[in-house]
Design a protein around this motif. Structure first.
Motif, PDB file in Angstrom:
ATOM      1  N   THR A 474      22.001   7.987  -1.425  1.00  0.00           N
ATOM      2  CA  THR A 474      22.710   9.228  -1.089  1.00  0.00           C
ATOM      3  C   THR A 474      22.440  10.290  -2.146  1.00  0.00           C
ATOM      4  OG1 THR A 474      24.729   8.419  -2.171  1.00  0.00           O
ATOM      5  CG2 THR A 474      24.559   8.117   0.206  1.00  0.00           C
ATOM      6  N   GLY A 475      21.712  11.320  -1.733  1.00  0.00           N
ATOM      7  CA  GLY A 475      21.528  12.492  -2.572  1.00  0.00           C
ATOM      8  C   GLY A 475      22.644  13.477  -2.276  1.00  0.00           C
ATOM      9  N   THR A 476      22.338  14.764  -2.340  1.00  0.00           N
ATOM     10  CA  THR A 476      23.363  15.765  -2.078  1.00  0.00           C
ATOM     11  C   THR A 476      22.738  17.036  -1.531  1.00  0.00           C
ATOM     12  OG1 THR A 476      25.062  17.174  -3.094  1.00  0.00           O
ATOM     13  CG2 THR A 476      23.212  16.552  -4.493  1.00  0.00           C
ATOM     14  N   ILE A 477      23.447  17.700  -0.635  1.00  0.00           N
ATOM     15  CA  ILE A 477      22.969  18.989  -0.138  1.00  0.00           C
ATOM     16  C   ILE A 477      23.051  20.051  -1.233  1.00  0.00           C
ATOM     17  CG2 ILE A 477      23.557  18.493   2.264  1.00  0.00           C
ATOM     18  CD1 ILE A 477      26.025  20.340   1.858  1.00  0.00           C
ATOM     19  N   ALA A 478      23.776  19.745  -2.323  1.00  0.00           N
ATOM     20  CA  ALA A 478      23.887  20.701  -3.425  1.00  0.00           C
ATOM     21  C   ALA A 478      22.541  20.950  -4.094  1.00  0.00           C
ATOM     22  CB  ALA A 478      24.892  20.206  -4.460  1.00  0.00           C
ATOM     23  N   SER A 479      21.571  20.073  -3.867  1.00  0.00           N
ATOM     24  CA  SER A 479      20.246  20.274  -4.456  1.00  0.00           C
ATOM     25  C   SER A 479      19.474  21.399  -3.775  1.00  0.00           C
ATOM     26  CB  SER A 479      19.437  18.980  -4.379  1.00  0.00           C
ATOM     27  OG  SER A 479      20.046  17.943  -5.129  1.00  0.00           O
ATOM     28  N   THR A 528      15.224   5.219   2.237  1.00  0.00           N
ATOM     29  CA  THR A 528      15.652   6.311   3.109  1.00  0.00           C
ATOM     30  C   THR A 528      16.710   7.096   2.352  1.00  0.00           C
ATOM     31  OG1 THR A 528      15.246   5.030   5.114  1.00  0.00           O
ATOM     32  CG2 THR A 528      16.719   6.920   5.311  1.00  0.00           C
ATOM     33  N   ILE A 529      16.669   8.417   2.487  1.00  0.00           N
ATOM     34  CA  ILE A 529      17.572   9.264   1.712  1.00  0.00           C
ATOM     35  C   ILE A 529      18.542   9.982   2.640  1.00  0.00           C
ATOM     36  CG2 ILE A 529      17.703  11.329   0.265  1.00  0.00           C
ATOM     37  CD1 ILE A 529      15.000  10.398  -0.949  1.00  0.00           C
ATOM     38  N   ALA A 530      19.826   9.929   2.266  1.00  0.00           N
ATOM     39  CA  ALA A 530      20.873  10.635   3.001  1.00  0.00           C
ATOM     40  C   ALA A 530      21.450  11.723   2.118  1.00  0.00           C
ATOM     41  CB  ALA A 530      21.973   9.666   3.415  1.00  0.00           C
ATOM     42  N   ARG A 531      21.739  12.871   2.741  1.00  0.00           N
ATOM     43  CA  ARG A 531      22.397  13.957   2.009  1.00  0.00           C
ATOM     44  C   ARG A 531      23.628  14.397   2.801  1.00  0.00           C
ATOM     45  NH1 ARG A 531      17.077  16.142   2.503  1.00  0.00           N
ATOM     46  NH2 ARG A 531      15.724  15.295   0.855  1.00  0.00           N
ATOM     47  N   PRO A 532      24.787  13.801   2.493  1.00  0.00           N
ATOM     48  CA  PRO A 532      26.003  14.192   3.218  1.00  0.00           C
ATOM     49  C   PRO A 532      26.443  15.608   2.864  1.00  0.00           C
ATOM     50  CG  PRO A 532      26.244  12.048   2.125  1.00  0.00           C
ATOM     51  CD  PRO A 532      25.014  12.689   1.573  1.00  0.00           C
ATOM     52  N   GLY A 533      27.125  16.247   3.802  1.00  0.00           N
ATOM     53  CA  GLY A 533      27.681  17.569   3.560  1.00  0.00           C
ATOM     54  C   GLY A 533      29.013  17.479   2.840  1.00  0.00           C
ATOM     55  N   ILE A 534      29.923  18.394   3.155  1.00  0.00           N
ATOM     56  CA  ILE A 534      31.272  18.357   2.578  1.00  0.00           C
ATOM     57  C   ILE A 534      32.069  17.334   3.385  1.00  0.00           C
ATOM     58  CG2 ILE A 534      33.367  19.686   2.116  1.00  0.00           C
ATOM     59  CD1 ILE A 534      31.637  22.181   1.936  1.00  0.00           C
ATOM     60  N   SER A 657      24.922  29.232  -4.153  1.00  0.00           N
ATOM     61  CA  SER A 657      24.731  28.022  -3.354  1.00  0.00           C
ATOM     62  C   SER A 657      26.044  27.284  -3.135  1.00  0.00           C
ATOM     63  CB  SER A 657      23.718  27.096  -4.037  1.00  0.00           C
ATOM     64  OG  SER A 657      22.406  27.628  -3.956  1.00  0.00           O
ATOM     65  N   ARG A 658      26.978  27.447  -4.064  1.00  0.00           N
ATOM     66  CA  ARG A 658      28.275  26.774  -3.898  1.00  0.00           C
ATOM     67  C   ARG A 658      29.016  27.273  -2.663  1.00  0.00           C
ATOM     68  NH1 ARG A 658      30.991  25.451  -9.722  1.00  0.00           N
ATOM     69  NH2 ARG A 658      29.093  25.290 -10.960  1.00  0.00           N
ATOM     70  N   ALA A 659      28.731  28.504  -2.260  1.00  0.00           N
ATOM     71  CA  ALA A 659      29.394  29.067  -1.081  1.00  0.00           C
ATOM     72  C   ALA A 659      28.784  28.548   0.215  1.00  0.00           C
ATOM     73  CB  ALA A 659      29.324  30.587  -1.114  1.00  0.00           C
TER      74      ALA A 659
END
Length: 697
Positions: A474-479, A528-534, A657-659
């Motif tokens: 699990t990565g992050t959409i913050a990237s 496999t990489i997942a990037r969950p949202g909020i 990007s935080r917004a």
């Protein structure tokens, strides 16, 4: 001039920074060492402070580089660690709770007296300037004769709703009072003397994952020195009221020990017309004075003298001032006081009803899935969904237990360090799918490389060696760069080449992804990489920092104006997506953004909370340019004035990007995996808000 005391810290966790700052600000003390069983954590802490790191107390004692120590380990180790240090001739200051029983505290104090060293209890709020003024006011008689007192700890306790559930405080009901109670009981004992506990009432029980409940409300009636005292603990999402209220025959005093402010309301001799005006004006002037003084103090000290920080500075000034002058430490922090506080807590705990013991299901798990970080928000939901689907799970955790007692026939918890390559590989034997959900909280890039990136590479190599079929990370959409509303984000968007200008968390996750994909191409790592949202839903926090900066449970400054649609996703949909990634061969070597259907903006989310829960949270816009500017000033002060290195340089793009200005296209996981996130607004709101237990009751 008296000799400076050389001080070591034992335990490099969260609280250690507060102690270290206070020691380094104390004229008669010098911070020289840190000890932690996790040597890497100790070394990171030591590098930031310019001190020496040790992996054990024995190593510290043998080195002879300290005269005193602050014992900041988990409470169950306080007695053993303290007595080892006392036997080595060191003075000790022990964080609260000083121990787990009055008899333990008595033994520690007796050992210190026998060795001729100083023992001090870490009842830090008693060192606040405002508390000392309150005590002096009470003793002067200006309040009149005090008849009643109310001591409050009304402050949300996040772990009750969203974990982690394996920490010491959460393991038993009694631990809640042992952890939080010393603050309140220390006030009562120091102000009034011997304590008699009369009554205990608990309320607002919350069910924990795995079985069992914990009370979120505690009301304790006591008597001390002829004063009737009520202690209140409210751990739900509530307005922050950490206060001591004394009611006397002439005046009432209210100490806000979280804000280091003291305001007195007294009688006056004006007539009926002017009396209420003078009363109100007097209190208003008091609040204004306290607010101005505290604001000026924090501004001129670069926030080094926050009320919490001042409390630690105060106790260090007294402890090391006493050592320097070869006198006894003030009674507020003495061993005798600590014994009385612990006896009163024990008397209260004796009134707790016996806990209901829930029988664990019989049967031995035969796990084929390994979840690293399985006790976190996403990890708990994933583990339970796997078990529901018939997959037995092995959860890697820091402790040997987890929130899965009710499904213990399908889930086993094992304690393996993520720095132990052999242990990781052993934990993967018989495992076909590994889910890596763990993350680290790092302040510097060097720490992130060690604690996040190197750990991820170690897990990946262990998976290769063990022959697992799939590693899901699990990565992050913050990237992503999410600053441009005209750019729609897909998995092909990429993170950009200037990740050095991004926050450390986003940069670290991106680096982990890059190295995993390199191992996929070079070594055949099945990743496999997942990037969950909020992520929202039951088990998640109300105060979600993906939405904004929180100021208690009732106010939030959202990132930006809060009118753009946010990439929310339900926790159950994330769990389903992760499982689908393990099941589909087409997911091998791919990445997927797990973003739900467009539903709510930040303001829409808080409007829904008001509509469904009746709680109107105060929402204000966060001007990102100003936040960036403030961050840049802080960066300058930290690096140039406080001389701290390795910090991430602020960037306006990162703040924007935080917004989450950029919208997402979530078609890839739906088309390749058959993922079907909730698409009905009312059903989404029900799961994300109505049934999520956001307020704790």
């Amino acid at each position: 001039m008296s000799k400076r005391t050389r001080v070591g810290i034992i335990g490099a966790g969260y609280i250690s920074d507060w102690h270290a700052d206070a020691i380094q600000a104390t004229d008669q003390a010098e911070l020289t060492a840190v000890v932690d069983n996790n040597l890497a954590a100790a070394q990171e802490f030591a590098a930031q402070r310019g001190i020496t790191a040790f992996g054990s107390v024995q190593e510290l004692l043998s080195a002879g580089v300290v005269d005193a120590v602050h014992v900041l380990t988990p409470p169950e180790y306080h007695r053993a660690v303290s007595e080892e240090c006392i036997a080595g001739g060191l003075h000790v200051l022990v964080e609260k709770p000083v121990a787990l029983s009055a008899s333990d505290v008595e033994a520690m104090v007796s050992a210190a007296e026998g060795a001729g060293v100083q023992f001090a209890a870490g009842h830090n709020f008693l060192a606040l300037p405002s508390y000392q003024r309150l005590k002096a006011l009470k003793e002067s008689g200006k309040l009149g004769r005090v008849s009643t007192a109310e001591i409050n700890w009304c402050f949300p306790l996040g772990p009750l709703r969203s974990g982690p559930y394996g920490i010491w405080m959460m393991c038993e009901t009694r631990n809640l009072l042992l952890e939080l109670g010393p603050h309140l009981y220390a006030f009562m004992q120091d102000l009034f003397g011997e304590i008699e506990i009369l009554h205990l009432q608990t309320s607002k029980e919350i069910a924990l994952p795995g079985g069992g409940t914990r009370p979120q409300g505690w009301r304790i009636l006591a008597r001390a020195g002829g004063v009737d005292v009520t202690l209140n603990l409210a751990l739900v999402e509530t307005y922050d009221d950490r206060s001591v209220v004394l009611r006397g025959s002439s005046a009432m005093a209210r100490l806000d020990y979280a804000k280091d402010s003291l305001v007195v309301a007294g009688v006056n001799t004006s007539d009926l017309v002017l009396n209420p005006l003078r009363d109100a004006l007097g209190q208003s002037v008091g609040y204004l004075r306290e607010g101005v003084v505290n604001a000026a103090r924090q501004l001129t000290s670069l926030n080094q003298k926050s009320p919490y920080g001042l409390s630690f500075r105060g106790i260090c000034d007294e402890v090391y001032g006493a050592l320097g002058a070869a006198r006894q430490v003030d009674a507020r922090f003495s061993g005798a006081s600590a014994i009385k506080v612990m006896r009163a807590i024990e008397d209260t705990l004796a009134l707790l009803p016996k806990p209901v013991v829930h029988a664990k299901p019989t049967g031995t798990p035969n796990p084929t899935a390994l979840v690293i970080g399985g006790t976190g928000f996403i990890g708990r939901a994933l583990t339970r969904r796997l078990a529901e689907n018939g997959t037995h799970v092995r959860v890697l955790s820091r402790g040997k237990t987890g929130p899965f007692d009710d499904i213990a026939d399908k889930v086993e918890t094992v304690a393996v360090s993520l720095r132990d390559a052999e242990g990781l590989e052993a934990a993967m034997q018989g495992i076909t799918h590994v889910y890596h959900l763990a993350k680290s909280e790092d302040k510097t890039w060097a720490a992130a490389l060690e604690n996040d990136v190197a750990v991820t590479e170690r897990i990946a190599q262990a998976a290769l060696n063990a022959g697992v079929k799939r590693l899901i990370y699990t990565g992050t959409i913050a990237s992503y760069d999410l600053s441009d509303p005209q750019v729609t984000i897909t998995e092909a968007t990429g993170f950009g080449e200037d990740m050095e200008s991004r926050n450390i968390y986003a940069r670290s996750k991106a680096e982990c992804e890059a190295r995993l994909m390199k191992m996929h191409h070079d070594k055949g790592l099945p990743v496999t990489i997942a990037r969950p949202g909020i992520v929202v839903g039951a088990g998640g926090p109300l105060q979600h920092w993906g939405i904004g900066r929180w100021h208690g449970a009732g106010a939030v400054k959202i990132w930006g104006d809060g009118r753009n649609t946010l990439p929310f996703v339900l926790i159950d949909d994330v769990a389903d997506g992760l499982i689908l990634m393990a099941e589909h061969d087409a997911a091998l070597g791919e990445s997927f953004n797990l973003i739900g259907e467009p539903m709510l903006s930040a303001r829409g989310y808080f409007d829904a909370i008001h509509q469904k829960l009746g709680a109107r949270i105060k929402v204000s816009s966060g001007p990102l340019g100003l936040l960036y500017g403030a961050d840049a000033v802080k960066f300058f002060l930290k690096t140039k004035v406080l001389r701290r290195g390795g910090l991430s340089k602020p960037s306006l793009r990162d703040w924007k990007s935080r917004a989450h200005y950029s919208p997402f296209d979530n078609s890839k996981p739906k088309e390749i995996l058959g993922w079907a996130p909730e698409d009905q607004r009312e059903s989404f709101i029900k799961a994300a808000i109505s049934d999520a237990g956001l307020l704790g009751f």
